[in-house]
Design a protein around this motif. Structure first.
Motif, PDB file in Angstrom:
ATOM      1  N   LEU A 277       0.818  -1.221   0.000  1.00  0.00           N
ATOM      2  CA  LEU A 277       0.000   0.000   0.000  1.00  0.00           C
ATOM      3  C   LEU A 277       0.847   1.264   0.000  1.00  0.00           C
ATOM      4  O   LEU A 277       0.809   2.052  -0.938  1.00  0.00           O
ATOM      5  N   TRP A 278       1.625   1.457   1.061  1.00  0.00           N
ATOM      6  CA  TRP A 278       2.340   2.725   1.232  1.00  0.00           C
ATOM      7  C   TRP A 278       3.610   2.749   0.382  1.00  0.00           C
ATOM      8  O   TRP A 278       4.344   1.775   0.326  1.00  0.00           O
ATOM      9  N   GLU A 279       3.877   3.900  -0.230  1.00  0.00           N
ATOM     10  CA  GLU A 279       5.133   4.102  -0.966  1.00  0.00           C
ATOM     11  C   GLU A 279       6.138   4.939  -0.191  1.00  0.00           C
ATOM     12  O   GLU A 279       7.341   4.707  -0.288  1.00  0.00           O
ATOM     13  N   PHE A 280       5.629   5.932   0.564  1.00  0.00           N
ATOM     14  CA  PHE A 280       6.532   6.909   1.164  1.00  0.00           C
ATOM     15  C   PHE A 280       6.212   7.109   2.650  1.00  0.00           C
ATOM     16  O   PHE A 280       5.066   7.398   2.996  1.00  0.00           O
ATOM     17  N   PRO A 281       7.209   6.970   3.523  1.00  0.00           N
ATOM     18  CA  PRO A 281       7.003   7.279   4.942  1.00  0.00           C
ATOM     19  C   PRO A 281       7.068   8.790   5.156  1.00  0.00           C
ATOM     20  O   PRO A 281       8.015   9.435   4.720  1.00  0.00           O
ATOM     21  N   THR A 282       6.070   9.339   5.833  1.00  0.00           N
ATOM     22  CA  THR A 282       5.995  10.802   5.902  1.00  0.00           C
ATOM     23  C   THR A 282       5.743  11.352   7.294  1.00  0.00           C
ATOM     24  O   THR A 282       5.683  12.568   7.454  1.00  0.00           O
ATOM     25  N   VAL A 283       5.587  10.501   8.290  1.00  0.00           N
ATOM     26  CA  VAL A 283       5.138  11.053   9.571  1.00  0.00           C
ATOM     27  C   VAL A 283       6.279  11.680  10.364  1.00  0.00           C
ATOM     28  O   VAL A 283       6.028  12.374  11.343  1.00  0.00           O
ATOM     29  N   SER A 284       7.520  11.469   9.989  1.00  0.00           N
ATOM     30  CA  SER A 284       8.611  12.233  10.597  1.00  0.00           C
ATOM     31  C   SER A 284       8.580  13.613   9.948  1.00  0.00           C
ATOM     32  O   SER A 284       9.080  13.814   8.836  1.00  0.00           O
ATOM     33  N   MET A 285       7.970  14.538  10.617  1.00  0.00           N
ATOM     34  CA  MET A 285       7.550  15.784   9.983  1.00  0.00           C
ATOM     35  C   MET A 285       8.714  16.544   9.357  1.00  0.00           C
ATOM     36  O   MET A 285       9.775  16.671   9.943  1.00  0.00           O
TER      37      MET A 285
ATOM     38  N   GLU B 112       3.632  21.790  10.270  1.00  0.00           N
ATOM     39  CA  GLU B 112       4.791  21.020   9.829  1.00  0.00           C
ATOM     40  C   GLU B 112       5.808  21.880   9.097  1.00  0.00           C
ATOM     41  O   GLU B 112       7.002  21.560   9.060  1.00  0.00           O
ATOM     42  N   VAL B 113       5.352  22.973   8.516  1.00  0.00           N
ATOM     43  CA  VAL B 113       6.245  23.808   7.717  1.00  0.00           C
ATOM     44  C   VAL B 113       7.275  24.514   8.596  1.00  0.00           C
ATOM     45  O   VAL B 113       8.272  25.032   8.101  1.00  0.00           O
ATOM     46  N   ASP B 114       7.078  24.504   9.902  1.00  0.00           N
ATOM     47  CA  ASP B 114       8.105  25.056  10.792  1.00  0.00           C
ATOM     48  C   ASP B 114       9.350  24.186  10.824  1.00  0.00           C
ATOM     49  O   ASP B 114      10.421  24.656  11.231  1.00  0.00           O
ATOM     50  N   GLU B 115       9.223  22.904  10.459  1.00  0.00           N
ATOM     51  CA  GLU B 115      10.408  22.059  10.356  1.00  0.00           C
ATOM     52  C   GLU B 115      11.273  22.585   9.203  1.00  0.00           C
ATOM     53  O   GLU B 115      10.778  22.716   8.080  1.00  0.00           O
ATOM     54  N   PRO B 116      12.544  22.880   9.449  1.00  0.00           N
ATOM     55  CA  PRO B 116      13.377  23.467   8.389  1.00  0.00           C
ATOM     56  C   PRO B 116      13.424  22.627   7.117  1.00  0.00           C
ATOM     57  O   PRO B 116      13.478  23.166   6.012  1.00  0.00           O
ATOM     58  N   GLU B 117      13.365  21.290   7.262  1.00  0.00           N
ATOM     59  CA  GLU B 117      13.442  20.436   6.068  1.00  0.00           C
ATOM     60  C   GLU B 117      12.255  20.632   5.148  1.00  0.00           C
ATOM     61  O   GLU B 117      12.339  20.370   3.947  1.00  0.00           O
ATOM     62  N   SER B 118      11.111  21.077   5.704  1.00  0.00           N
ATOM     63  CA  SER B 118       9.911  21.243   4.882  1.00  0.00           C
ATOM     64  C   SER B 118      10.124  22.228   3.743  1.00  0.00           C
ATOM     65  O   SER B 118       9.568  22.068   2.658  1.00  0.00           O
ATOM     66  N   THR B 119      10.908  23.249   4.010  1.00  0.00           N
ATOM     67  CA  THR B 119      11.109  24.295   3.005  1.00  0.00           C
ATOM     68  C   THR B 119      12.560  24.396   2.557  1.00  0.00           C
ATOM     69  O   THR B 119      12.946  25.368   1.913  1.00  0.00           O
TER      70      THR B 119
ATOM     71  N   GLN C 206      16.542  10.676   8.239  1.00  0.00           N
ATOM     72  CA  GLN C 206      16.301  10.338   6.838  1.00  0.00           C
ATOM     73  C   GLN C 206      16.762   8.914   6.516  1.00  0.00           C
ATOM     74  O   GLN C 206      16.137   8.222   5.716  1.00  0.00           O
ATOM     75  N   PHE C 207      17.858   8.476   7.133  1.00  0.00           N
ATOM     76  CA  PHE C 207      18.293   7.100   6.922  1.00  0.00           C
ATOM     77  C   PHE C 207      17.244   6.121   7.451  1.00  0.00           C
ATOM     78  O   PHE C 207      17.026   5.056   6.875  1.00  0.00           O
ATOM     79  N   TRP C 208      16.595   6.493   8.544  1.00  0.00           N
ATOM     80  CA  TRP C 208      15.532   5.645   9.078  1.00  0.00           C
ATOM     81  C   TRP C 208      14.362   5.596   8.092  1.00  0.00           C
ATOM     82  O   TRP C 208      13.778   4.533   7.842  1.00  0.00           O
ATOM     83  N   ALA C 209      14.024   6.745   7.516  1.00  0.00           N
ATOM     84  CA  ALA C 209      12.958   6.772   6.502  1.00  0.00           C
ATOM     85  C   ALA C 209      13.370   5.989   5.260  1.00  0.00           C
ATOM     86  O   ALA C 209      12.538   5.327   4.629  1.00  0.00           O
ATOM     87  N   LEU C 210      14.639   6.062   4.883  1.00  0.00           N
ATOM     88  CA  LEU C 210      15.143   5.278   3.757  1.00  0.00           C
ATOM     89  C   LEU C 210      14.917   3.793   4.008  1.00  0.00           C
ATOM     90  O   LEU C 210      14.481   3.051   3.111  1.00  0.00           O
ATOM     91  N   ALA C 211      15.206   3.339   5.233  1.00  0.00           N
ATOM     92  CA  ALA C 211      14.987   1.935   5.578  1.00  0.00           C
ATOM     93  C   ALA C 211      13.507   1.597   5.533  1.00  0.00           C
ATOM     94  O   ALA C 211      13.119   0.525   5.031  1.00  0.00           O
ATOM     95  N   ASP C 212      12.672   2.488   6.022  1.00  0.00           N
ATOM     96  CA  ASP C 212      11.219   2.275   5.989  1.00  0.00           C
ATOM     97  C   ASP C 212      10.727   2.170   4.558  1.00  0.00           C
ATOM     98  O   ASP C 212       9.846   1.368   4.227  1.00  0.00           O
ATOM     99  N   GLN C 213      11.318   2.957   3.676  1.00  0.00           N
ATOM    100  CA  GLN C 213      10.903   2.978   2.280  1.00  0.00           C
ATOM    101  C   GLN C 213      11.525   1.840   1.475  1.00  0.00           C
ATOM    102  O   GLN C 213      11.296   1.731   0.278  1.00  0.00           O
TER     103      GLN C 213
END
Length: 895
Positions: free
Chosen positions: A197-205, A243-250, A625-632
């Motif tokens: 189902l899921w393609e992309f992990p996104t909850v790490s804001m 979420e946009v307050d997270e620097p990575e968002s922008t 991000q490495f954790w998200a890479l593993a999730d993905q």
């Protein structure tokens, strides 16, 4: 209206003062006309006229800079809205069912203390439903479809829709956040937990937006290089305004605009609330985001107000209503959504003009304006925004959609500060929700302790409509598909070059690895699938030879003549360039790596990303991000270059990596190696290609650390156990010259530390009569994981001896481990070593000096190893304790 025009400082100078005025009289006439408007019609009228003139000038082709903000109203006026392409009544019923089932799912799980989030999806339901029914393309057509980065806290709504479509069973919804038995659903988008189902992990804001930008960019990379036609793929990223307050968002907004990524749309759910309270309590998050995105070069569409506001705005001849909307802070709008009509009349509709507007409205109309009539809650408004976004060309688009958090969930939830932590509805609240949503659920179904899920039936009109819409758009979404497409394994020649060694030439392992990758990129079948990624230090790692041959990827190509065009290794940017030189951004580089590492599933095109970075700035800076890479379930090679705490002479504290292997060891998908010799690299990379891209690919990625210290690279030793040892984690590199009786010790070393251990081996024998075997440990972490597996097997009743225990079985003397890492890295294996075990390492902060001086400081140089070895032997009675004293005196201070 916008901010009034303030009087100019007569003494102030202008940038235009540098440019000669060709007609000063004409300029003066324009200025006088503006002054007259301000005097007679007011500054608001002047601003309106200037903006009209600005718009007209831009449409006429004048190259004027864009305005950073606009009025606090919809970008698309009601008169310009396109016809709605679907059955609005049907889609309203479908959305109501999804709202119900999402709330039921979380409430049922909360009975067990599992938690969950209700309010986010409640606010964003139409933002998703319009996309599902009319925009999001599935994979049935081209294998790629659209890439959807969902807001993590909205996952219950996505599950609810998949349930309605028949892709999830009721038992699975009831197992929300209960995964141990294998039948439940993960809390958020987790591809590793729900890989179909899921393609992309996104909850790490913050990581979702960043990943979406680089996914859109990588789609263009594949297109421009002729690997996959991704021209039909659109990337949608859904995120919250908090979420946009997270620097990575922008972090990558400018990149998206610079690359002209019109295949990318951000949808920001502006419900004006973060987890604890208002996002911008005393100002306006929408206006701030508009300025930020416009300033970065994005196309901005504001969808703030619903249909009920349209006639009020059309009658706002003097701008009183627009001005009032623009001056109210977000926290006050949140309060309006939770208050009655009398409060709103008293606090919002102030002044004669607005009082007259309020007088023409009933109390129900007043409350509806602020509780329900938000742009993000109305499908016609959302559709207009999405159509404008997908039709825009030349750059990315952001849709700023205003909603109410907890919409339709009742007065106890809507716009409440605490609604992010509110996990369930009572039975009475569910009854009111049913009535609000006009669902045909009888009271008898709500009489028990557990609220029911509701499905209209597989043959119902609603379900048939869903299937028809998805079929027209290319199949279900979200969906993750992996089509078996193993890559042909490369020829032996590139690996054999490293296996043979480099003779007397001294070569750093960084150089050896880069040389191997360059040779692999020349392979006929798989060479074009390599994606070398480097954050602006290609020359540091000796990769400049790739500039003219592979080219540096650029969406614009090269529009200038490079300063070194006359040189052999000149700087060459190209639209079909293969090398990705990201600039100084490890986060951006890893986002690009992730897009490439998952292309085998996203696009059905396996790519081989090779991401090389300054070791200190890899896992430490981008561990999330490495954790998200593993999730993905990403696959590829990650390389920490200039590794170790003592090899970067002179760089000092913030450049000295002594712990990345410890950080990597916490990531279950990271297969980590610390090779000492070029031939070890050849064996490891070849096995990595087989494991990740062979007939039975594994969802892992490789982490290799390589060093910038030139050393002699010997040929690979002969013997069947060498290659096995390299891959499993250790092998005996050099046995003691003599097997005569006498004190013995085993020296285990990884990476560049092998050279200190070999020198110590010679000193121990020649000066102290101690026989030492030297072992090359290619992976402390893989040895530990193997041992942990053996422990688990034993508890299940299957006896298996860990490899590290097997390898050291029967060898004489204590074991001393040494590396250029913290002692915790080699200490990972200590409990499975039967002999007396100790270690040396580089614990503490790094510092600047020569390699020899820094190694002596940390106590890991050859002489320090000798003293430590003699100390361990003295503890076991193999040598006299006085020997240790004499060694310390001979070699001076260690450690």
């Amino acid at each position: 209206m916008s901010d009034p025009i303030l009087p100019a400082d007569a003494s102030a100078t202008s940038q235009l003062d540098q440019i000669p005025d060709r007609d000063a009289e004409e300029t003066s006439e324009w200025q006088a006309s503006l002054d007259a408007v301000i005097r007679h019609a007011g500054p608001d009228r002047a601003v309106y006229l200037m903006r009209r003139v600005h718009e007209h000038a831009v449409r006429s082709g004048a190259a004027l800079p864009g305005l950073l903000s606009s009025d606090y109203i919809n970008t698309i006026p009601a008169s310009a809205e396109p016809d709605f392409p679907g059955d609005l009544a049907m889609e309203t019923r479908i959305t109501a069912l999804n709202r119900w089932n999402a709330a039921a799912m979380v409430s049922r799980g909360s009975r067990l203390g599992l938690g969950g989030h209700i309010a986010t999806y409640a606010s964003a339901a139409w933002l998703y439903e319009v996309g599902f029914n009319h925009y999001f393309r599935g994979k049935d057509a081209d294998g790629s479809g659209d890439q959807l980065f969902f807001q993590g806290h909205a996952s219950p709504g996505i599950y609810a829709r998949a349930f309605l479509e028949g892709r999830l069973r009721e038992e699975q919804l009831d197992g929300f956040r209960r995964e141990v038995d294998g039948h439940g659903l993960p809390s958020y988008p987790h591809p590793r937990r729900l890989p179909w189902l899921w393609e992309f992990p996104t909850v790490s804001m913050g990581l979702g937006p960043l990943a979406a930008v680089y996914q859109a960019r990588f789609n263009r990379y594949l297109l421009n290089r002729g690997i996959k036609d991704t021209s039909g793929s659109h990337v949608w990223a859904f995120l919250g305004d908090g979420e946009v307050d997270e620097p990575e968002s922008t972090a990558a907004l400018e990149l998206a605009a610079r690359d002209g990524l019109d295949n990318l749309t951000f949808v920001i759910n502006c419900n004006l609330q973060r987890l604890d309270g208002p996002v911008r309590s005393n100002s306006k998050i929408v206006q701030g985001l508009e300025a930020r995105f416009r300033g970065a070069g994005w196309h901005v569409i504001k969808t703030l107000w619903g249909e009920a506001w349209d006639p009020l705005l059309q009658r706002d001849a003097d701008g009183s209503l627009v001005r009032r909307l623009g001056e109210i802070p977000d926290a006050q709008f949140q309060t309006y959504a939770a208050r009655d009509a009398a409060y709103i009349r008293r606090h919002f509709f102030t002044g004669d003009a607005l009082s007259r507007v309020a007088a023409s409205l009933s109390d129900a109309q007043i409350t509806d304006l602020f509780e329900n009539s938000r742009g993000g809650h109305e499908p016609l408004k959302v559709h207009a925004a999405y159509q404008a976004a997908t039709e825009h060309r030349g750059g990315p688009t952001v849709v700023l959609a205003q909603t109410v958090k907890g919409h339709t969930l009742g007065a106890d939830f809507e716009a409440r500060n605490a609604n992010h932590q509110m996990k369930k509805l009572s039975t009475d609240q569910f009854r009111r929700l049913r009535d609000t949503l006009e669902l045909p659920i009888p009271d008898s179904a709500l009489s028990g302790d557990v609220v029911p899920f509701w499905h209209p039936g597989e043959k119902s009109e609603e379900v048939q409509y869903l299937h028809e819409r998805r079929a027209a758009l290319g199949g279900p979404v979200p969906v993750r598909r992996v089509v078996a497409k193993p890559l042909k394994q490369p020829a032996a020649r590139p690996f054999d070059a490293l296996r043979k060694g480099f003779g007397k030439q001294e070569v750093a392992t960084t150089t050896a690895l880069v040389r191997l990758v360059k040779d692999l990129m020349r392979e006929e079948d798989t060479g074009r699938r390599w994606v070398p990624i480097v954050p602006d230090e290609a020359r540091t790692f000796g990769m400049e030879a790739l500039f003219p041959t592979a080219g540096i990827y650029s969406a614009q190509g090269q529009t200038y003549e490079p300063v070194d065009a006359d040189q052999l290794l000149h700087y060459k940017e190209a639209k079909d360039g293969q090398l990705i030189d990201e600039g100084i951004t490890e986060a951006g580089s890893l986002a690009e790596f992730t897009a490439a590492a998952t292309a085998y599933a996203t696009h059905g095109e396996p790519m081989i990303p090779f991401y090389i970075f300054y070791a200190m700035f890899g896992f430490q800076r981008t561990g999330d991000q490495f954790w998200a890479l593993a999730d993905q379930l990403g696959r590829g090679f990650v390389v920490g270059a200039t590794a170790g705490r003592t090899t970067m002479t002179g760089e000092g504290l913030q450049h000295a990596d002594g712990h990345s292997h410890l950080l990597a060891s916490t990531n279950p998908a990271a297969v980590s190696y610390d090779p000492a010799f070029a031939y070890e690299i050849a064996v490891i990379v070849r096995e990595g290609l087989r494991r990740m891209y062979g007939e039975r690919p594994e969802d892992v990625f490789y982490y290799l650390t390589v060093y910038n210290e030139p050393k002699q690279q010997p040929p690979m030793p002969e013997g069947p156990s060498v290659e096995e040892g390299i891959l499993r984690g250790m092998y005996r590199f050099r046995q003691a010259e003599s097997q005569d009786a006498g004190p013995r010790i085993q020296l285990l070393a990884s990476g560049t530390a092998i050279h200190w251990a070999l020198e110590a081996q010679e000193l121990l024998l020649s000066q102290w009569g101690v026989h030492a075997d030297v072992w090359s440990v290619t992976s402390w972490t893989e040895l530990r994981r193997d041992a942990l597996d053996a422990d688990r097997a034993r508890l299940r009743g299957t006896e298996r001896v860990p490899y590290v225990t097997q390898a050291l079985s029967g060898v004489g003397g204590p074991v001393l481990a040494v590396s250029d890492w913290m002692r915790q890295v080699p200490d990972q294996i200590s409990q499975w070593v039967e002999q007396d075990y100790s270690s040396l390492g580089t614990d503490g902060f790094g510092l600047s000096d020569t390699r020899d001086a820094v190694r002596r400081y940390f106590g890991v140089d050859a002489e320090s190893i000798v003293v430590a070895a003699l100390d361990r032997l003295a503890r076991t009675g193999a040598v006299d304790p006085d020997t240790v004293v004499r060694a310390r005196e001979r070699y001076g201070r260690q450690g």
